[in-house]
Design a protein around this motif. Structure first.
Motif, PDB file in Angstrom:
ATOM      1  N   ASP A  69       0.816  -1.227   0.000  1.00  0.00           N
ATOM      2  CA  ASP A  69       0.000   0.000   0.000  1.00  0.00           C
ATOM      3  C   ASP A  69       0.846   1.272   0.000  1.00  0.00           C
ATOM      4  N   VAL A  70       2.150   1.121  -0.191  1.00  0.00           N
ATOM      5  CA  VAL A  70       3.037   2.290  -0.322  1.00  0.00           C
ATOM      6  C   VAL A  70       3.458   2.404  -1.786  1.00  0.00           C
ATOM      7  N   LEU A  71       3.276   3.600  -2.368  1.00  0.00           N
ATOM      8  CA  LEU A  71       3.623   3.795  -3.781  1.00  0.00           C
ATOM      9  C   LEU A  71       5.113   4.108  -3.932  1.00  0.00           C
ATOM     10  N   VAL A  72       5.791   3.362  -4.786  1.00  0.00           N
ATOM     11  CA  VAL A  72       7.193   3.657  -5.090  1.00  0.00           C
ATOM     12  C   VAL A  72       7.256   4.318  -6.470  1.00  0.00           C
ATOM     13  N   VAL A  73       7.804   5.516  -6.503  1.00  0.00           N
ATOM     14  CA  VAL A  73       7.924   6.245  -7.767  1.00  0.00           C
ATOM     15  C   VAL A  73       9.362   6.131  -8.239  1.00  0.00           C
ATOM     16  N   LEU A  74       9.555   5.482  -9.372  1.00  0.00           N
ATOM     17  CA  LEU A  74      10.891   5.401  -9.961  1.00  0.00           C
ATOM     18  C   LEU A  74      11.016   6.598 -10.904  1.00  0.00           C
ATOM     19  N   ASP A  75      11.742   7.608 -10.457  1.00  0.00           N
ATOM     20  CA  ASP A  75      11.904   8.829 -11.247  1.00  0.00           C
ATOM     21  C   ASP A  75      13.050   8.594 -12.226  1.00  0.00           C
ATOM     22  N   GLU A  76      12.692   8.384 -13.484  1.00  0.00           N
ATOM     23  CA  GLU A  76      13.684   8.054 -14.514  1.00  0.00           C
ATOM     24  C   GLU A  76      13.816   9.183 -15.532  1.00  0.00           C
ATOM     25  N   ALA A  77      13.958  10.403 -15.023  1.00  0.00           N
ATOM     26  CA  ALA A  77      14.065  11.574 -15.915  1.00  0.00           C
ATOM     27  C   ALA A  77      15.255  11.443 -16.874  1.00  0.00           C
ATOM     28  N   TYR A  78      16.290  10.711 -16.444  1.00  0.00           N
ATOM     29  CA  TYR A  78      17.524  10.612 -17.246  1.00  0.00           C
ATOM     30  C   TYR A  78      17.735   9.204 -17.804  1.00  0.00           C
ATOM     31  N   ARG A  79      16.696   8.438 -17.851  1.00  0.00           N
ATOM     32  CA  ARG A  79      16.761   7.024 -18.244  1.00  0.00           C
ATOM     33  C   ARG A  79      17.573   6.791 -19.526  1.00  0.00           C
ATOM     34  N   GLU A  80      17.360   7.631 -20.523  1.00  0.00           N
ATOM     35  CA  GLU A  80      17.952   7.380 -21.852  1.00  0.00           C
ATOM     36  C   GLU A  80      19.478   7.513 -21.847  1.00  0.00           C
ATOM     37  N   PHE A  81      20.035   8.114 -20.801  1.00  0.00           N
ATOM     38  CA  PHE A  81      21.494   8.298 -20.739  1.00  0.00           C
ATOM     39  C   PHE A  81      22.203   7.115 -20.062  1.00  0.00           C
ATOM     40  N   ILE A  82      21.429   6.157 -19.558  1.00  0.00           N
ATOM     41  CA  ILE A  82      22.019   5.021 -18.830  1.00  0.00           C
ATOM     42  C   ILE A  82      22.696   4.062 -19.813  1.00  0.00           C
ATOM     43  N   ARG A  83      23.905   3.645 -19.484  1.00  0.00           N
ATOM     44  CA  ARG A  83      24.605   2.636 -20.294  1.00  0.00           C
ATOM     45  C   ARG A  83      24.971   1.408 -19.472  1.00  0.00           C
ATOM     46  N   ASP A  84      24.759   1.469 -18.164  1.00  0.00           N
ATOM     47  CA  ASP A  84      25.057   0.341 -17.284  1.00  0.00           C
ATOM     48  C   ASP A  84      23.950  -0.707 -17.452  1.00  0.00           C
ATOM     49  N   PRO A  85      24.307  -1.906 -17.976  1.00  0.00           N
ATOM     50  CA  PRO A  85      23.256  -2.900 -18.247  1.00  0.00           C
ATOM     51  C   PRO A  85      22.610  -3.468 -16.986  1.00  0.00           C
ATOM     52  N   GLU A  86      23.219  -3.233 -15.844  1.00  0.00           N
ATOM     53  CA  GLU A  86      22.657  -3.749 -14.590  1.00  0.00           C
ATOM     54  C   GLU A  86      21.524  -2.877 -14.038  1.00  0.00           C
ATOM     55  N   VAL A  87      21.331  -1.721 -14.673  1.00  0.00           N
ATOM     56  CA  VAL A  87      20.263  -0.838 -14.178  1.00  0.00           C
ATOM     57  C   VAL A  87      18.955  -1.274 -14.832  1.00  0.00           C
ATOM     58  N   PRO A  88      17.954  -1.612 -14.031  1.00  0.00           N
ATOM     59  CA  PRO A  88      16.715  -2.115 -14.630  1.00  0.00           C
ATOM     60  C   PRO A  88      15.910  -0.986 -15.252  1.00  0.00           C
ATOM     61  N   ASP A  89      15.126  -1.334 -16.264  1.00  0.00           N
ATOM     62  CA  ASP A  89      14.165  -0.401 -16.826  1.00  0.00           C
ATOM     63  C   ASP A  89      12.966  -0.411 -15.869  1.00  0.00           C
ATOM     64  N   GLY A  90      12.629   0.741 -15.338  1.00  0.00           N
ATOM     65  CA  GLY A  90      11.531   0.815 -14.375  1.00  0.00           C
ATOM     66  C   GLY A  90      10.227   0.243 -14.919  1.00  0.00           C
ATOM     67  N   VAL A  91      10.060   0.337 -16.244  1.00  0.00           N
ATOM     68  CA  VAL A  91       8.809  -0.154 -16.832  1.00  0.00           C
ATOM     69  C   VAL A  91       8.661  -1.661 -16.595  1.00  0.00           C
ATOM     70  N   GLU A  92       9.791  -2.377 -16.602  1.00  0.00           N
ATOM     71  CA  GLU A  92       9.717  -3.829 -16.312  1.00  0.00           C
ATOM     72  C   GLU A  92       9.274  -4.065 -14.868  1.00  0.00           C
ATOM     73  N   LEU A  93       9.782  -3.233 -13.968  1.00  0.00           N
ATOM     74  CA  LEU A  93       9.418  -3.398 -12.552  1.00  0.00           C
ATOM     75  C   LEU A  93       7.957  -3.048 -12.325  1.00  0.00           C
ATOM     76  N   TYR A  94       7.494  -1.997 -13.018  1.00  0.00           N
ATOM     77  CA  TYR A  94       6.070  -1.611 -12.909  1.00  0.00           C
ATOM     78  C   TYR A  94       5.164  -2.780 -13.347  1.00  0.00           C
ATOM     79  N   ARG A  95       5.594  -3.500 -14.400  1.00  0.00           N
ATOM     80  CA  ARG A  95       4.747  -4.580 -14.913  1.00  0.00           C
ATOM     81  C   ARG A  95       4.520  -5.661 -13.857  1.00  0.00           C
ATOM     82  N   GLU A  96       5.544  -5.853 -13.001  1.00  0.00           N
ATOM     83  CA  GLU A  96       5.462  -6.932 -12.006  1.00  0.00           C
ATOM     84  C   GLU A  96       4.832  -6.502 -10.692  1.00  0.00           C
ATOM     85  N   ARG A  97       4.739  -5.164 -10.458  1.00  0.00           N
ATOM     86  CA  ARG A  97       4.350  -4.717  -9.112  1.00  0.00           C
ATOM     87  C   ARG A  97       3.343  -3.577  -9.175  1.00  0.00           C
ATOM     88  N   PRO A  98       2.142  -3.801  -8.630  1.00  0.00           N
ATOM     89  CA  PRO A  98       1.090  -2.778  -8.701  1.00  0.00           C
ATOM     90  C   PRO A  98       1.413  -1.493  -7.946  1.00  0.00           C
TER      91      PRO A  98
END
Ligand code: PMP
Length: 356
Positions: A184-213
């Protein structure tokens, strides 16, 4: 005249603001602006043409529901239309997210230092800020953030990459953290700079959203897409949260020009992401040069670098300004410097070298 003044909400006390004034006189030294993490490239000609064509109808209100833009985003991310909400910049959407979840007596958790809007929009809501210090390595301390959750917690911001340090949280630690957050706690993944990420270990927040309401992703057209001045951002969230965002939106808060420009930018994504690639190369050049000069620079995955300077912060920013680049000082802490045009970065690097 009456001595009585209108009552303003006590929550507004202490929030700094600008004072409207005259525009600064022209004719000062030419300064490059590396202070707001903007995209240094001018608009793409095709996007510019779209905006000019859209301008012919600005006597009309825009589409309240941003129908066409939401449709494009739905296809682009493979999410239902009802899971999308647009707003006046992603900071506008962040403010709506707090408005929708938290008020007096509630708590909002975020790392500190992080995006400077979080404390302001939290304070305005009447909720209390719970700031969890970054680790000595300038990274989110997700264990401490999970420990800070109480039954009053309503919302948690995870800024990935973090503004102003550029540091990231990786998949395993983020998933472990999310496992500890009550549903019941909302987690906001603020990915304002997402497109600049090159580290493959950083997850795409959209994948996490798909798994967690209870996970919501915040994105913007201001950075990689170069539309900072047009004010359009969006959230991808499950139905109840996205619906709450539609309820709390400023009506017509995304202009027709902004909607059209955002759609044109999504369609010109290849060209825009090519520019992002160049900025990422430039980022490496800036970081390598700073390290060669002897500076400690945290690993950045955003379009800016962070230098912790403590008491020398303001002096350093002044030296940069004198050299011709405006950067962003956080007094007593450090400076954030946007990776901009090559010439601007060169001026900054020279100023930094002179300061050592
Ligand atoms: N989130 C972060 C982490 C940011 O740094 C910014 C802009 N500085 C925003 C959100 C807001 O950007 P905008 O409102 O332009 O979308």
């Amino acid at each position: 005249m009456s001595e009585t003044r209108p009552k303003l909400r006590a929550e507004l006390e202490g929030i700094p603001t600008y004072v409207p004034g005259r525009p600064a006189a022209a004719g000062g030294p030419v300064a490059y602006k590396l202070s707001s993490n903007e995209n240094p490239y001018p608009p793409l000609p095709g996007v510019m043409e779209t905006v000019m064509a859209a301008a012919s109808s600005f006597n009309r209100y825009p589409d309240l529901a941003c129908t066409a833009l939401i449709g494009e985003l739905s296809e682009r991310f493979g999410v239902p239309l009802s899971h999308l909400a647009t707003g006046t910049g992603s900071v506008g959407v962040a403010q709506q997210l707090i408005q929708a979840t938290a008020g007096p007596g509630d708590e909002v958790i975020y790392a500190w230092r992080s995006f400077e809007a979080y404390p302001i929009i939290t304070q305005i809501s009447g909720a209390a800020s719970v700031r969890v210090p970054l680790t000595p390595g300038e990274v989110h301390d997700l264990d401490a953030m999970a420990d800070a959750i109480t039954d009053r917690t309503r919302l948690i911001f995870v800024c990935n990459p973090n503004n102003p340090t550029g540091t990231v949280v990786r998949r395993a630690e983020l998933e472990r953290f999310l496992d500890r957050v009550p549903g019941d706690v909302l987690v906001v993944l603020d990915e304002a700079y997402r497109e600049f990420i090159r580290d493959p270990e950083v997850p795409d927040g959209v994948e996490l959203y798909r798994e967690r309401p209870n996970v919501c992703v915040l994105r913007t057209f201001s950075k990689a897409y170069g539309l900072a001045g047009l004010r359009v951002g969006f959230a991808i969230a499950h139905e109840p949260v996205a619906a709450a965002l539609r309820k709390t939106a400023v009506p017509f808060g995304v202009s027709h020009l902004a909607q059209e420009a955002a759609i044109a930018s999504l369609r010109a994504e290849d060209a825009l992401l090519g520019r992002v690639g160049s900025l990422v190369c430039e980022r490496k050049r800036v970081v390598d040069a700073l390290r060669a000069q002897g500076w400690t620079v945290p690993e950045t995955q955003a379009n800016f670098v962070w230098l912790r300077l403590g008491e020398r912060t303001v002096e350093f920013a002044r030296a940069c300004e004198q050299a011709g680049v405006v950067i962003r000082p956080f007094a007593g802490e450090g400076v954030r410097v946007t990776v901009g045009e090559t010439e601007a970065n060169d001026i900054f690097l020279k100023a930094a070298e002179g300061f050592r």
